[in-house]
Scaffold this motif. Sequence first.
Motif, mmCIF file in Angstrom:
data_model
loop_
_atom_site.group_PDB
_atom_site.id
_atom_site.type_symbol
_atom_site.label_atom_id
_atom_site.label_comp_id
_atom_site.label_asym_id
_atom_site.label_seq_id
_atom_site.Cartn_x
_atom_site.Cartn_y
_atom_site.Cartn_z
ATOM 1 N N SER A 219 41.037 47.780 42.104
ATOM 2 C CA SER A 219 42.622 47.016 41.804
ATOM 3 C C SER A 219 41.794 46.579 40.668
ATOM 4 O O SER A 219 42.850 45.762 39.592
ATOM 5 C CB SER A 219 41.706 45.402 42.760
ATOM 6 O OG SER A 219 40.530 44.826 42.819
ATOM 7 N N VAL A 220 40.234 47.483 40.330
ATOM 8 C CA VAL A 220 40.029 46.519 38.818
ATOM 9 C C VAL A 220 40.688 47.403 37.825
ATOM 10 O O VAL A 220 40.737 47.721 36.740
ATOM 11 C CB VAL A 220 38.158 47.411 38.626
ATOM 12 C CG1 VAL A 220 37.336 45.932 39.771
ATOM 13 C CG2 VAL A 220 37.959 49.491 39.247
ATOM 14 N N ALA B 258 46.625 41.181 45.965
ATOM 15 C CA ALA B 258 47.154 40.181 46.388
ATOM 16 C C ALA B 258 46.387 39.358 46.873
ATOM 17 O O ALA B 258 47.592 37.834 45.997
ATOM 18 C CB ALA B 258 48.193 41.384 47.728
ATOM 19 N N ALA B 259 45.394 39.278 47.616
ATOM 20 C CA ALA B 259 44.387 38.154 47.738
ATOM 21 C C ALA B 259 44.618 36.702 46.421
ATOM 22 O O ALA B 259 44.725 36.617 46.225
ATOM 23 C CB ALA B 259 43.771 38.219 48.506
ATOM 24 N N ARG B 260 44.386 37.984 45.213
ATOM 25 C CA ARG B 260 44.007 37.128 43.712
ATOM 26 C C ARG B 260 44.904 36.655 43.386
ATOM 27 O O ARG B 260 44.685 35.338 43.333
ATOM 28 C CB ARG B 260 42.856 38.292 43.590
ATOM 29 C CG ARG B 260 41.490 38.293 43.573
ATOM 30 C CD ARG B 260 40.644 39.343 42.782
ATOM 31 N NE ARG B 260 40.322 38.853 41.537
ATOM 32 C CZ ARG B 260 39.563 39.386 40.740
ATOM 33 N NH1 ARG B 260 38.712 40.808 41.189
ATOM 34 N NH2 ARG B 260 39.126 38.654 39.484
ATOM 35 N N PHE C 114 42.062 30.580 52.401
ATOM 36 C CA PHE C 114 42.982 31.274 53.696
ATOM 37 C C PHE C 114 43.103 32.595 52.801
ATOM 38 O O PHE C 114 42.823 33.620 53.619
ATOM 39 C CB PHE C 114 44.132 30.838 53.759
ATOM 40 C CG PHE C 114 43.768 29.366 55.012
ATOM 41 C CD1 PHE C 114 43.446 29.256 56.420
ATOM 42 C CD2 PHE C 114 44.161 28.123 54.757
ATOM 43 C CE1 PHE C 114 42.983 28.617 56.969
ATOM 44 C CE2 PHE C 114 43.042 27.186 55.287
ATOM 45 C CZ PHE C 114 43.634 27.635 57.315
ATOM 46 N N PRO C 115 43.116 32.599 51.557
ATOM 47 C CA PRO C 115 44.043 34.185 51.216
ATOM 48 C C PRO C 115 42.767 34.814 51.197
ATOM 49 O O PRO C 115 42.558 36.402 52.003
ATOM 50 C CB PRO C 115 44.078 34.205 49.753
ATOM 51 C CG PRO C 115 44.266 32.472 49.890
ATOM 52 C CD PRO C 115 43.768 31.915 50.534
ATOM 53 N N TYR C 116 41.240 34.697 51.365
ATOM 54 C CA TYR C 116 40.121 35.452 51.087
ATOM 55 C C TYR C 116 39.575 36.079 52.552
ATOM 56 O O TYR C 116 38.941 37.073 53.311
ATOM 57 C CB TYR C 116 38.966 35.021 50.803
ATOM 58 C CG TYR C 116 39.109 34.762 48.617
ATOM 59 C CD1 TYR C 116 40.195 36.516 48.259
ATOM 60 C CD2 TYR C 116 38.185 34.486 47.725
ATOM 61 C CE1 TYR C 116 40.164 35.990 47.140
ATOM 62 C CE2 TYR C 116 38.667 34.572 46.743
ATOM 63 C CZ TYR C 116 39.038 35.490 46.028
ATOM 64 O OH TYR C 116 40.347 35.558 44.535
ATOM 65 N N ILE D 178 54.502 45.406 32.414
ATOM 66 C CA ILE D 178 53.314 43.885 31.538
ATOM 67 C C ILE D 178 52.145 43.832 31.948
ATOM 68 O O ILE D 178 51.985 43.490 33.235
ATOM 69 C CB ILE D 178 54.138 42.646 31.006
ATOM 70 C CG1 ILE D 178 55.397 42.871 30.729
ATOM 71 C CG2 ILE D 178 53.202 41.399 30.232
ATOM 72 C CD1 ILE D 178 56.520 41.808 31.479
ATOM 73 N N GLY D 179 51.486 43.854 31.321
ATOM 74 C CA GLY D 179 49.211 43.337 31.407
ATOM 75 C C GLY D 179 49.362 42.702 31.038
ATOM 76 O O GLY D 179 49.271 41.420 30.497
ATOM 77 N N VAL D 180 48.516 41.361 32.001
ATOM 78 C CA VAL D 180 47.740 40.361 32.449
ATOM 79 C C VAL D 180 46.717 40.626 32.591
ATOM 80 O O VAL D 180 45.931 40.761 33.619
ATOM 81 C CB VAL D 180 48.639 39.685 32.973
ATOM 82 C CG1 VAL D 180 50.185 39.282 32.220
ATOM 83 C CG2 VAL D 180 49.086 39.717 34.378
ATOM 84 N N GLN D 181 45.635 38.881 32.603
ATOM 85 C CA GLN D 181 44.629 38.768 33.485
ATOM 86 C C GLN D 181 44.636 37.858 34.352
ATOM 87 O O GLN D 181 45.435 36.869 34.215
ATOM 88 C CB GLN D 181 43.858 38.060 32.575
ATOM 89 C CG GLN D 181 42.005 37.484 32.694
ATOM 90 C CD GLN D 181 41.245 37.445 32.367
ATOM 91 O OE1 GLN D 181 41.623 36.337 31.123
ATOM 92 N NE2 GLN D 181 39.819 37.060 32.525
ATOM 93 N N ASN D 182 44.065 38.421 35.998
ATOM 94 C CA ASN D 182 44.466 37.452 36.988
ATOM 95 C C ASN D 182 44.389 36.009 36.904
ATOM 96 O O ASN D 182 43.287 36.071 36.352
ATOM 97 C CB ASN D 182 43.577 38.787 38.176
ATOM 98 C CG ASN D 182 44.154 38.700 38.976
ATOM 99 O OD1 ASN D 182 45.220 37.581 39.766
ATOM 100 N ND2 ASN D 182 42.998 38.273 40.341
#
Lengths: 253, 249, 240
Positions: A197-198, A207-209, A220-222, B140-144
């Motif tokens: 994901s990085v 997805a969870a983040r 719940f997501p984590y 499109i790039g963004v920050q989470n």
Amino acid sequence: MEQYAAWQALVKAGEATSWQKYYVYFYQAFVDKDRWMQYLNGVLTTLYVTALALLIGVILGVIVAVVRTAHDQQRPGKRSPVLGFFNAILKVYVTVIRGTPMMVQLMIMGFVIFASSRDFALVGALTLGINSGAYTSEIIRGGLMSVDAGQMEAGRSLGLNYTDTMRFIIVPQAIKAILPSLGNEFIVLLKDTSLISVIGGKELIYAARAIVSRTYEALFPYLGTALIYLVLVMLFTWLLGIFERRLRASDLR
Amino acid sequence: MMKKIVAILCAMMLTLTAVSAFAADFTTIEAGKLTMSTSPDFPPFENTDDDGNIIGIEPDLIALICEKLGLEPNWLAMDFDSALLAPQTGKADAVVSGVTVREDRKTQFDFTTSYVSIHQAIVCKEDKDITMDNLGEQTIGVQNGTTGQIYAVDDFGEDNVVAYNTYSVAFLALTNDQVDCIVVDDLVGKAYAATIPGLKVVETTYEAEEFAFGVSKGNTALVEAINEVLEGLIADGTVEEIILKHSMN
Amino acid sequence: MIYVNNLCKRFGKLQVLDNISEHIQKGECLVLIGPSGSGKSTFLRCLNLLEEPTSGEILFDNVKLTDPNTDINKMRQRMGMVFQHFNLFPNMTILKNLTLAPIRTGLRSREEAEKKALELLRRVGLEDKANAYPAQLSGGQKQRVAIVRALCMEPEVMLFDEPTSALDPEMVGEVLDVMKTLARDGMTMVVVTHEMGFAREVGTRVLFLDEGRIQASGTPDEIFNHPQNERLKSFLAKVL
């Protein structure tokens, strides 16, 4: 749905009971806006990356292990320079991969070597595969070396060539030593996919983040993500156990 | 003798009230400190300098506020999505990270008075022709966790958006052409465009957003204490001055 | 049949074999005796190049084994070897153990190889074990199978490396019996052993090795009944 809307209003007003609160949290983490689809897509990417990385890792691992073992077992007077050349390269490969953190490898692959690629999952799988290959090769090499030297001597003394001795005598015996460690490596690999994901790989953690950043609620997501990984690993372990038992059943010793 | 002691006590109490006029009214998770979560990749609002200090508009504002409140600023650096969760989980008194005031976020924090209004902007390479009209055709790039992510995903779907842990990584991906553009707050976009050559900032039609600090839910006294100082800083032009100072470079 | 000329073998600084020259003739049963560490096993293992000699040459049937261009696999097919620890392949049945090499080297088809294997197994009294795995056999049975495995390649010479040393005493006899039969049938044999009875009874010639050199050579009668060499005398005094 109506229940959710009503209780959500209560949560916002700060008047919900804890049962209502957790119901709302659960609902918004998995059900609301079909968010379970995001986990599902994440899991599919995770499995895709794991499978691809596994394939790359095993192929690389076998090649590296075979070349390095063959190099080490040459007749003293008859060393092949070609084998020596590849052996040196592969030794560097194993040293570099095992000597650097996976995260750094991902950054380098994602933002330097494959800086123009937009298939982040593929780049992630490739990186994980290359990483796994180094560890797998050492597992395989260790397994091959764990077979008693007398087995190789017996095979060769009968006039069998190196390849046949490896194929019919050494490798079948080595597999039993290799398989448990290899299974362990697979499980590590499955969990390591979370790192992609990085570089923008949209796997399960991604997805969870994304969901947490919508709901501002991490429980719940984590927790769900952890549970999904746990189930996948247990499934994997179970399948591996069956495979190992099959292998042992075919070999009465 | 008695008189002397009373006199000393009185003097001590006077100094105490003078130094921390609000100290008695609010509590923080660590006494004497204001603990704040932040994602320091958001210039000019917050960034890290070469010594690892967190600098920018918000740290400057917080420094002034803390001085008035008799508190010591204590920064916790983390990814933005984690920073948003920190006050709620009791890790921080507030999130100070260029947080946009949003209705849905009001259930998580008590917002202070907002001190600046910004717009979303598109940042892309100079040779690209990207506007609101064709944004949907871009990656499109963004920050989470940012409003940029929320808008982009809501309007164009998950598949067109790549969310990174930090905006600095998102901009790295932009320079690599791994994404076509970045959706980000305009001041931040300009700050990145000023340091990375070959980028331009395009305006969007998304409505204005207000920035404020998100104080942990229920700590009304702290919100009020901060607001009192912050409103003073807005009124006397200090806030504008600080923003201007940081936007220049 | 086998000529050994000026054979030297060093492991690092340790001189294990020191300039050995010897001629092994067709049909003879040459027995190597000597204290442990004398180099007799190393000498045997040099004969089929399981150990690479440091210097010197080995000729088998006029082919120079020590030449790097010699196809050593082909030559090894003509030289059977039996090990102290049997080295049967634990992942295969006995029949597979016996037929793998003949089939893979193209010596025989599968049916022929199996037929030959069963016939040889019958001769050592183990035909009922054809489908067993090595782990199910006793030590003596394993070693008899190992001898049969080597014989399945129809070798011209058999090398035995302390074939009875790892066996329980009650199993030594059954293995020696098989070896005696082989010798009587005229097989060329080189045997490293501590079994002086076997050397005396079956050996046509006995070599006494000590400190990497051949110290004495002769018929069993010369070696055991009329030893000349002082080292040999003291060795025999200890083992007999």
